[in-house]
Scaffold this motif. Structure first.
Motif, mmCIF file in Angstrom:
data_model
loop_
_atom_site.group_PDB
_atom_site.id
_atom_site.type_symbol
_atom_site.label_atom_id
_atom_site.label_comp_id
_atom_site.label_asym_id
_atom_site.label_seq_id
_atom_site.Cartn_x
_atom_site.Cartn_y
_atom_site.Cartn_z
ATOM 1 N N PRO A 95 0.687 -1.053 0.004
ATOM 2 C CA PRO A 95 -0.085 0.061 -0.122
ATOM 3 C C PRO A 95 1.003 1.258 0.001
ATOM 4 O O PRO A 95 1.904 1.275 0.572
ATOM 5 N N PRO A 96 0.246 2.295 -0.581
ATOM 6 C CA PRO A 96 1.210 3.643 -0.431
ATOM 7 C C PRO A 96 1.249 4.333 0.985
ATOM 8 O O PRO A 96 0.462 4.047 1.621
ATOM 9 N N VAL A 97 2.221 4.928 1.080
ATOM 10 C CA VAL A 97 2.531 5.389 2.285
ATOM 11 C C VAL A 97 2.704 7.099 2.278
ATOM 12 O O VAL A 97 2.753 7.873 3.042
ATOM 13 N N GLU A 98 3.068 7.254 1.061
ATOM 14 C CA GLU A 98 3.615 8.881 0.910
ATOM 15 C C GLU A 98 2.187 9.445 0.132
ATOM 16 O O GLU A 98 1.130 8.853 -0.261
ATOM 17 N N ARG A 99 2.052 10.776 0.330
ATOM 18 C CA ARG A 99 0.922 11.681 0.210
ATOM 19 C C ARG A 99 0.279 11.566 -1.037
ATOM 20 O O ARG A 99 -0.949 11.013 -1.596
ATOM 21 N N ALA A 100 1.312 11.619 -2.228
ATOM 22 C CA ALA A 100 0.859 11.523 -3.427
ATOM 23 C C ALA A 100 0.161 10.148 -3.876
ATOM 24 O O ALA A 100 -0.725 10.059 -4.783
ATOM 25 N N GLY A 101 0.871 8.950 -3.395
ATOM 26 C CA GLY A 101 0.256 7.644 -3.970
ATOM 27 C C GLY A 101 -1.257 7.488 -3.139
ATOM 28 O O GLY A 101 -1.777 6.907 -3.577
ATOM 29 N N ILE A 102 -1.477 7.892 -1.824
ATOM 30 C CA ILE A 102 -2.549 7.921 -1.211
ATOM 31 C C ILE A 102 -3.718 8.616 -2.045
ATOM 32 O O ILE A 102 -4.592 8.126 -2.166
ATOM 33 N N TYR A 113 5.254 5.086 10.468
ATOM 34 C CA TYR A 113 4.323 4.823 9.841
ATOM 35 C C TYR A 113 4.413 3.719 8.781
ATOM 36 O O TYR A 113 3.884 2.819 8.360
ATOM 37 N N ALA A 114 5.578 4.076 8.054
ATOM 38 C CA ALA A 114 5.988 3.405 7.001
ATOM 39 C C ALA A 114 6.421 1.903 7.434
ATOM 40 O O ALA A 114 6.117 0.959 6.785
ATOM 41 N N MET A 115 7.065 1.937 8.441
ATOM 42 C CA MET A 115 7.626 0.676 9.155
ATOM 43 C C MET A 115 6.252 -0.252 9.494
ATOM 44 O O MET A 115 6.186 -1.487 9.291
ATOM 45 N N GLY A 116 5.201 0.706 10.056
ATOM 46 C CA GLY A 116 3.919 -0.529 10.553
ATOM 47 C C GLY A 116 3.337 -0.966 9.436
ATOM 48 O O GLY A 116 2.799 -1.954 9.485
ATOM 49 N N SER A 117 3.270 -0.009 8.341
ATOM 50 C CA SER A 117 2.586 -0.466 7.071
ATOM 51 C C SER A 117 3.268 -1.699 6.518
ATOM 52 O O SER A 117 2.571 -2.562 6.270
ATOM 53 N N TRP A 118 4.590 -1.716 6.324
ATOM 54 C CA TRP A 118 5.454 -2.762 5.896
ATOM 55 C C TRP A 118 5.185 -3.941 6.862
ATOM 56 O O TRP A 118 4.940 -5.077 6.225
ATOM 57 N N TYR A 119 5.047 -3.822 8.090
ATOM 58 C CA TYR A 119 5.097 -5.015 9.117
ATOM 59 C C TYR A 119 3.743 -5.399 8.847
ATOM 60 O O TYR A 119 3.399 -7.015 8.684
ATOM 61 N N ARG A 170 -4.425 22.871 13.189
ATOM 62 C CA ARG A 170 -3.334 22.593 13.972
ATOM 63 C C ARG A 170 -3.298 20.973 14.038
ATOM 64 O O ARG A 170 -3.989 20.562 14.972
ATOM 65 N N VAL A 171 -2.395 20.255 13.324
ATOM 66 C CA VAL A 171 -2.595 18.631 13.441
ATOM 67 C C VAL A 171 -1.420 18.207 13.872
ATOM 68 O O VAL A 171 -0.406 18.671 13.593
ATOM 69 N N THR A 172 -1.520 17.047 14.790
ATOM 70 C CA THR A 172 -0.448 16.180 14.982
ATOM 71 C C THR A 172 -0.463 14.841 14.706
ATOM 72 O O THR A 172 -1.667 14.103 15.250
ATOM 73 N N PRO A 173 0.351 14.200 13.924
ATOM 74 C CA PRO A 173 0.208 12.738 13.789
ATOM 75 C C PRO A 173 0.481 12.035 15.005
ATOM 76 O O PRO A 173 1.597 12.012 15.580
ATOM 77 N N LEU A 174 -0.388 10.949 15.390
ATOM 78 C CA LEU A 174 -0.186 10.131 16.591
ATOM 79 C C LEU A 174 -0.231 8.594 16.298
ATOM 80 O O LEU A 174 -0.787 8.320 14.911
ATOM 81 N N ASP A 205 -0.522 7.759 23.073
ATOM 82 C CA ASP A 205 -0.104 9.030 23.658
ATOM 83 C C ASP A 205 -0.019 10.016 22.843
ATOM 84 O O ASP A 205 -0.325 9.805 21.618
ATOM 85 N N LEU A 206 0.476 11.228 23.310
ATOM 86 C CA LEU A 206 0.563 12.608 22.566
ATOM 87 C C LEU A 206 1.564 12.982 21.870
ATOM 88 O O LEU A 206 1.740 13.956 21.577
ATOM 89 N N THR A 207 2.542 11.822 21.653
ATOM 90 C CA THR A 207 3.862 12.185 21.176
ATOM 91 C C THR A 207 3.834 12.215 19.774
ATOM 92 O O THR A 207 3.417 11.226 19.170
ATOM 93 N N PRO A 208 4.269 13.168 19.041
ATOM 94 C CA PRO A 208 4.166 13.355 17.422
ATOM 95 C C PRO A 208 5.063 12.304 17.013
ATOM 96 O O PRO A 208 6.076 11.719 17.459
ATOM 97 N N VAL A 209 4.460 11.724 16.004
ATOM 98 C CA VAL A 209 4.909 10.477 15.134
ATOM 99 C C VAL A 209 5.751 10.828 13.845
ATOM 100 O O VAL A 209 5.168 11.416 12.955
ATOM 101 N N PRO A 210 6.985 10.588 13.424
ATOM 102 C CA PRO A 210 7.563 10.751 12.167
ATOM 103 C C PRO A 210 6.976 9.683 11.180
ATOM 104 O O PRO A 210 6.445 8.812 11.278
ATOM 105 N N ASP A 211 7.087 10.113 9.641
ATOM 106 C CA ASP A 211 6.622 9.212 8.864
ATOM 107 C C ASP A 211 7.143 8.105 8.943
ATOM 108 O O ASP A 211 6.559 6.993 8.601
ATOM 109 N N ILE A 212 8.386 7.861 9.147
ATOM 110 C CA ILE A 212 9.028 6.621 8.777
ATOM 111 C C ILE A 212 8.561 5.450 9.990
ATOM 112 O O ILE A 212 8.488 4.250 9.583
#
Length: 273
Positions: A44-51, A188-194, A81-85, A179-186
């Motif tokens: 599945p795509p994980v980058e904005r353009a593919g999604i 999510y990429a790892m979770g998607s791959w897993y 104002r958005v934060t990815p979790l 929790d409320l810790t911001p999450v980097p894109d990488i």
């Protein structure tokens, strides 16, 4: 952003609570949750353009990494104002069960109060399948928040962990913790791959689809199609051929399956063999 709003049928406006609610309701009623890519062995795509190409222009749905990335980015474009979790799914697990992996994406939204808007801090999650909250939920502990389909609430342990729960069968069922810790894109990429590649991932082994309309919720689990109306009526039927499953995906969920290679054979192997 414009193409997304056209897809869900919402006009743009100021970044307030009312617009956020309209977007979340329309999103879960228009863009289905589905796992056709991991089910058929496609990344599945994980980058904005593919999604965007898949969910907005391709008449497809997706899972949390796609739905909630799309929502997060559009809300940011609109001025929220958005934060990815990220959260740990606990649905169906007993209290005290070992921790699960951090594999569920969601979004924190902070809206400043104005003369015409209450503002507040919200969690929006448009990627939790058949029990998705169909409204943005205020991030307050212990308060039941009704939606068209179910009541939801948050609870906190006071040490930074929040729990999202849904009322079902007269009791509160935990859906996930976060929790409320911001999450980097990488991450999510790892979770998607897993979840795409791990042999124990249920997204690989079984077909799922869902959407939540204003007065109904539809789910497909393997070959079991269920339609639950908000007035309490429920319809269920067992689909007996792969062609029938594909017709339901197309007609009931609005999914264009024409570009999903090997889907019919995969349905036969996984659910009709």
């Amino acid at each position: 952003m414009v193409a997304y709003l056209d897809r869900i049928g919402v006009a743009p406006g100021p970044p307030d609570v009312a617009l956020l609610s309209r977007i979340v309701r329309a999103h879960v009623a228009t863009i289905p949750f589905e796992n056709l890519d991991p089910f058929t062995g496609t990344e599945p795509p994980v980058e904005r353009a593919g999604i965007v190409a898949k969910l907005v222009h391709g008449r497809r749905g997706g899972w949390c990494f796609e739905h909630n990335r799309l929502l997060h980015d559009v809300l940011g474009d609109l001025g929220y104002r958005v934060t990815p979790l990220v959260g740990r799914v606990r649905l169906g697990l007993p209290d005290g069960a070992p921790p699960t992996m951090r594999t569920h994406r969601l979004t924190l939204i902070e809206i400043t109060a104005t003369a015409g808007d209450t503002g507040g801090t919200f969690v929006a999650d448009v990627g939790f399948g058949g029990t998705v909250p169909s409204e943005p939920l205020r991030l307050v502990s212990g308060t039941a928040q009704p939606t068209a389909h179910a009541e939801h609430r948050f609870r906190t342990d006071g040490a930074g962990t929040w729990t999202q729960q849904r009322r079902g069968g007269g009791e509160w069922l935990t859906q996930y913790t976060f929790d409320l810790t911001p999450v980097p894109d990488i991450d999510y990429a790892m979770g998607s791959w897993y979840l795409t590649h791990h042999p124990g991932s249920h997204f690989r082994t079984g077909l799922v689809a869902a959407y939540s309309g204003a007065d109904r919720r539809a789910t497909l689990a393997g070959t079991r199609y269920t339609l639950r109306r908000t007035d309490g009526r429920t319809e269920e039927r067992e689909l007996t051929t792969s062609a029938e499953v594909i017709r339901v995906l197309e007609a009931e969920f609005g999914i264009d399956t024409s570009g999903v290679a090997g889907l019919e054979q995969r349905i036969r192997t996984a659910h009709l063999g």
